[in-house]
Every structure is written in C-alpha cells, then in structure tokens.
Design an enzyme around this catalytic site. Structure first.
Site, PDB file in Angstrom:
ATOM      1  CD  GLU A 143      45.585  51.079  18.297  1.00  0.00           C
ATOM      2  OE1 GLU A 143      44.507  50.479  18.431  1.00  0.00           O
ATOM      3  OE2 GLU A 143      45.695  52.154  17.681  1.00  0.00           O
ATOM      4  CG  ASP A 178      41.793  48.037  19.106  1.00  0.00           C
ATOM      5  OD1 ASP A 178      41.063  47.024  19.124  1.00  0.00           O
ATOM      6  OD2 ASP A 178      41.477  49.081  18.501  1.00  0.00           O
ATOM      7  CD  GLN A 206      41.314  52.448  20.646  1.00  0.00           C
ATOM      8  OE1 GLN A 206      42.055  51.848  19.881  1.00  0.00           O
ATOM      9  NE2 GLN A 206      41.002  53.718  20.468  1.00  0.00           N
ATOM     10  CD  GLU A 242      39.716  52.899  16.855  1.00  0.00           C
ATOM     11  OE1 GLU A 242      40.213  53.896  16.322  1.00  0.00           O
ATOM     12  OE2 GLU A 242      40.400  51.963  17.326  1.00  0.00           O
TER      13      GLU A 242
END
Length: 271
Positions: A143, A178, A206, A242
């Site tokens: 990530e 993300d 995310q 998140e």
C-alpha cells in the site's frame, strides 16, 4: 454496490476491541479488517467472527516494533529473517481466520540506507511472501501511504506500487489502493481507478474523508461519484472503511445508509 468492510482498528473506538465485532455486525457490516490480530489468539478472533456472521478480509503482517515507531520492515535491509518469521505468523492467522489478504508494510527508509537498497530488499521479501502465501490462496498486498501522515515511508505512489508488483511477477501480489492516501499524494482519483482497477493488480480499496480522515463523505472526496466509478469497473473486492469517526461510529454512518437505500431502490425498480 461496493462491499464495505469495517476497519476495527479505527471504527468503534468507544468499545473494547473484541466488542467491536458485535457493533460492526449490528450496523450491518458483513466483513471486517484491522491492523494487527496478534494480541489475540486465533480461536478468540474466529469465535467473534462466527458469532456475528462476519468475514475477515484483511489484516497486516507483523510490522516490527510498532510501539517504538516502526511502520513495517519489508523494505528494511538486514531484517529478512524477521520478515520471514512474520510472514509465517501472518499466514497462520490468515488460515485460522479465513482471511484471503495480508498487507505487508514496507517501513520507513533508514537513515544512511539508499532507496535502491531498500527496493532490492523489498522485492526479495515480497517474492518470498507471495510464494509462501500462494498455496494457501492468500494475496499479499502493498500500500502506498501518504508522506504527511507517515513521513519517510518507503512506498508513496501508485505507479511505484504497480511497478513493484509487475517486477516481482507473482499473481497473488497486489496493490492496496487507499483513496485517502492517494488523494493527498497524487489526486486524480477517477483517472487512477479507471487506469488501475482493470489491470487486476488492485486487490483491495480503502476510504476515508480528506483531509481529516473522518467519515468518507466529508471533505474533498465525492464518495458517491468514486464508488460509482468502482461499480462501473466491476471491482469485486472489498472497500475498507479505515477512518476515524468524528463522533460516534454508528451515528456517523449516514453515508453507508444512503448507499444501502440506493441499492434497495435499484432492486425495487429492477423488479
């Protein structure tokens, strides 16, 4: 409609960790993710998942000395033995919890160590992890993380992550995209989704609001538009929530209720 998973490391902070499974289920979540499971036994966690009808979809491999400030070790030269031990431990938990994904954090670039040396180490460790995870049907994720929240982190850009995945060449090594981190570092999220999701190299999404990492419908991101793009591209993975609730977690889930209402109405019109 995208499938949303509750991140129990950030959501429901008003409850003890093991009580967050029940809270997530009560709010209609069908899946959970979190940073690390290792403070709890696999049986204890498995029981919570089963009791509340939840799926485990993601957690992180051991990150080194987290309390001491480390943020992963996969790209740190000299930590290879620890990385391999961490991979073994993560896969034990993945098997017990039924998790199809494990995220390996790269870590902060050590002072006096070149990025080239870190990259070589990263590639070697990721290749090992992917090889070990493949027989279990587990994807290893990497990530990119923004430089504001985590200065010095090795991996920051989507193109870097995809280059690493392609160079390692393992089918079960994928990118964790993300949208919060990506917006801060790069922006252009619609183009990024349209470019990267069709490659099959993105294994997990995310979300969080930008800039303050609160509810995902607050701030700079047009969540409905972005999730519409994700739907249009037929992404079949999970979208991890998140973020840090601005007030109570359940009270701030209006954005999720709106998505569910839209899905229910679409079903009615289709019939």
């Amino acid at each position: 409609m995208p499938r949303f998973a509750a991140n129990l490391s950030t959501l429901y902070p008003e409850y003890d960790f093991l009580d967050r499974f029940a809270a997530a289920s009560a709010d209609g979540f069908e899946a959970v993710e979190y940073l690390f499971p290792y403070a709890y036994g696999t049986g204890e966690l498995r029981a919570r998942l089963d009791e509340h009808g939840l799926r485990q979809v993601l957690f992180n491999a051991p990150p080194g000395d987290w309390d001491g400030g480390e943020r992963g070790i996969a790209a740190l030269p000299g930590r290879e033995t620890e990385v391999r031990e961490g991979v073994d431990r993560a896969l034990e938990y993945a098997a017990a919890l039924g998790s199809p994904r494990v995220h390996m954090m790269a870590g902060l670039v050590p002072e006096g160590v070149s990025r080239a040396e870190c990259r070589d180490t990263y590639l070697t460790n990721l290749a090992y992890a992917a090889e070990q995870a493949a027989p279990a049907g587990v994807d290893v994720l990497i990530e990119p993380i923004n430089t504001r929240d985590m200065p010095g982190y090795f991996l920051n850009h989507q193109a870097e992550a995809h280059a690493v995945v392609q160079e390692v060449g393992a089918a079960n090594l994928k990118v964790q995209l993300d949208l919060y981190h990506c917006q801060i570092v790069e922006g252009d999220l619609t183009a990024t989704l349209r470019r990267d999701l069709p490659t099959g190299r993105v294994g997990h999404l995310q979300i969080a609001g930008v800039p303050d990492r609160h509810e995902p419908d607050a701030g700079e991101l047009n969540l409905r538009h972005l999730m519409g793009v994700v739907d249009a591209l037929d992404f079949d993975g999970w979208v991890g929530c998140e973020y840090f609730p601005k007030a109570g977690t359940s009270e701030g889930l209006g954005w999720l209720k709106n998505f569910r209402t839209k899905q229910d109405n679409s079903g009615e019109h289709a019939s």
